[in-house]
Design an enzyme around this catalytic site. Sequence first.
Site, PDB file in Angstrom:
ATOM      1  N   GLU A   1       0.834  -1.201   0.000  1.00 34.12           N
ATOM      2  CA  GLU A   1       0.000   0.000   0.000  1.00 34.12           C
ATOM      3  C   GLU A   1       0.872   1.254   0.000  1.00 34.12           C
ATOM      4  O   GLU A   1       0.609   2.216  -0.738  1.00 34.12           O
ATOM      5  CB  GLU A   1      -0.901  -0.009   1.234  1.00 34.12           C
ATOM      6  CG  GLU A   1      -1.702   1.267   1.438  1.00 34.12           C
ATOM      7  CD  GLU A   1      -2.189   1.410   2.871  1.00 34.12           C
ATOM      8  OE1 GLU A   1      -2.431   2.552   3.286  1.00 34.12           O
ATOM      9  OE2 GLU A   1      -2.301   0.387   3.582  1.00 34.12           O
TER      10      GLU A   1
ATOM     11  N   ASP B   1       0.752   3.821  -3.131  1.00 36.54           N
ATOM     12  CA  ASP B   1       0.372   5.219  -2.954  1.00 36.54           C
ATOM     13  C   ASP B   1       1.345   6.129  -3.699  1.00 36.54           C
ATOM     14  O   ASP B   1       0.931   7.080  -4.387  1.00 36.54           O
ATOM     15  CB  ASP B   1       0.351   5.566  -1.469  1.00 36.54           C
ATOM     16  CG  ASP B   1       0.147   7.049  -1.214  1.00 36.54           C
ATOM     17  OD1 ASP B   1      -0.951   7.556  -1.511  1.00 36.54           O
ATOM     18  OD2 ASP B   1       1.090   7.706  -0.727  1.00 36.54           O
TER      19      ASP B   1
ATOM     20  N   ASP C   1      -7.140   1.494   0.612  1.00 39.57           N
ATOM     21  CA  ASP C   1      -5.806   0.989   0.932  1.00 39.57           C
ATOM     22  C   ASP C   1      -5.458  -0.237   0.084  1.00 39.57           C
ATOM     23  O   ASP C   1      -4.321  -0.384  -0.378  1.00 39.57           O
ATOM     24  CB  ASP C   1      -5.715   0.621   2.413  1.00 39.57           C
ATOM     25  CG  ASP C   1      -5.790   1.838   3.325  1.00 39.57           C
ATOM     26  OD1 ASP C   1      -5.660   2.967   2.821  1.00 39.57           O
ATOM     27  OD2 ASP C   1      -5.983   1.650   4.543  1.00 39.57           O
TER      28      ASP C   1
ATOM     29  N   GLU D   1      -4.529   0.690  -3.490  1.00 43.61           N
ATOM     30  CA  GLU D   1      -3.146   1.169  -3.559  1.00 43.61           C
ATOM     31  C   GLU D   1      -2.169   0.004  -3.478  1.00 43.61           C
ATOM     32  O   GLU D   1      -1.140  -0.010  -4.181  1.00 43.61           O
ATOM     33  CB  GLU D   1      -2.874   2.168  -2.432  1.00 43.61           C
ATOM     34  CG  GLU D   1      -3.590   3.500  -2.621  1.00 43.61           C
ATOM     35  CD  GLU D   1      -3.335   4.469  -1.494  1.00 43.61           C
ATOM     36  OE1 GLU D   1      -3.418   5.686  -1.729  1.00 43.61           O
ATOM     37  OE2 GLU D   1      -3.054   4.021  -0.351  1.00 43.61           O
TER      38      GLU D   1
END
Length: 269
Positions: free
Chosen positions: A59, A63, A132, A135
């Site tokens: 994650e 991101d 989350d 990502e």
Amino acid sequence: MHTNASDDRYAAPERPGGDAALRRALDVDVTNVELWDRALTHRSYAFEAGGSPDNERLEFLGDAVLQLVITDEIFHRLVDAREGRLAKLRAAMVNTARLAEMARRVQLGAAVKLGRGEEQSGGRDKDSILADTLEAVFGALYLDQGLATVTTVIQRLFRPLVDELSTQHAALDYKTSLQELAAARLSSLPVYEVTDSGPDHDKQFVAVAILDGEWLGRGEGRSKKAAEQDAAREAYRVLAQRVGEAHITLDAAGTVARIRSDAATGEPA
């Protein structure tokens, strides 16, 4: 777009259920099934499985990959936009609510591996878990197939949103835009009243935007913030109509810069 694996250990079998549906929705051939499974593993599942790897590191990586791809996209799309406008647009595109919306479109919720507690509390449809995990999927695709492939996937998902938001101003953050318009026109600020209903795992929020004692907008959402934004959107449109949209000047960041005075009366429009 697809990468052929040379190592049979990582060959992804055709598996039924949410996992396969997610891969079809993203239009990707997963080559490293271990990495893919990790991207879909929430920490609640990992804990119950005795401490197996979860998706939080992926994650973190995903991101950064998402931020890079979106930044590159809007940088080259909006060639005349100032830094403030670009920052607002990017923030509007990669916030939790937007990412959760994207995750629902590709049926990600059905593929997430959750612990029993999260499963029972409706975790498959929680904005935070969906955002989350999406990502994490981007992070896994980056490691598995490289930047070119994950860029293609992100662009395909987000370009309609770029098209929509790049032509709008207030829509990037209605609460901020309403506050600025109200301050410029009325020298006052909006306040919000928020109520919630439903069980903890499926709460619904209702917000009312109030300006000078008047209810100007009502909104609903899965979170307090989303409900307030929805209420601010309606209130902004009501107030903008009252003062006359033609008289509102927006600066390069998409916020209210000034209200033009009416030529006939000399008073603010």
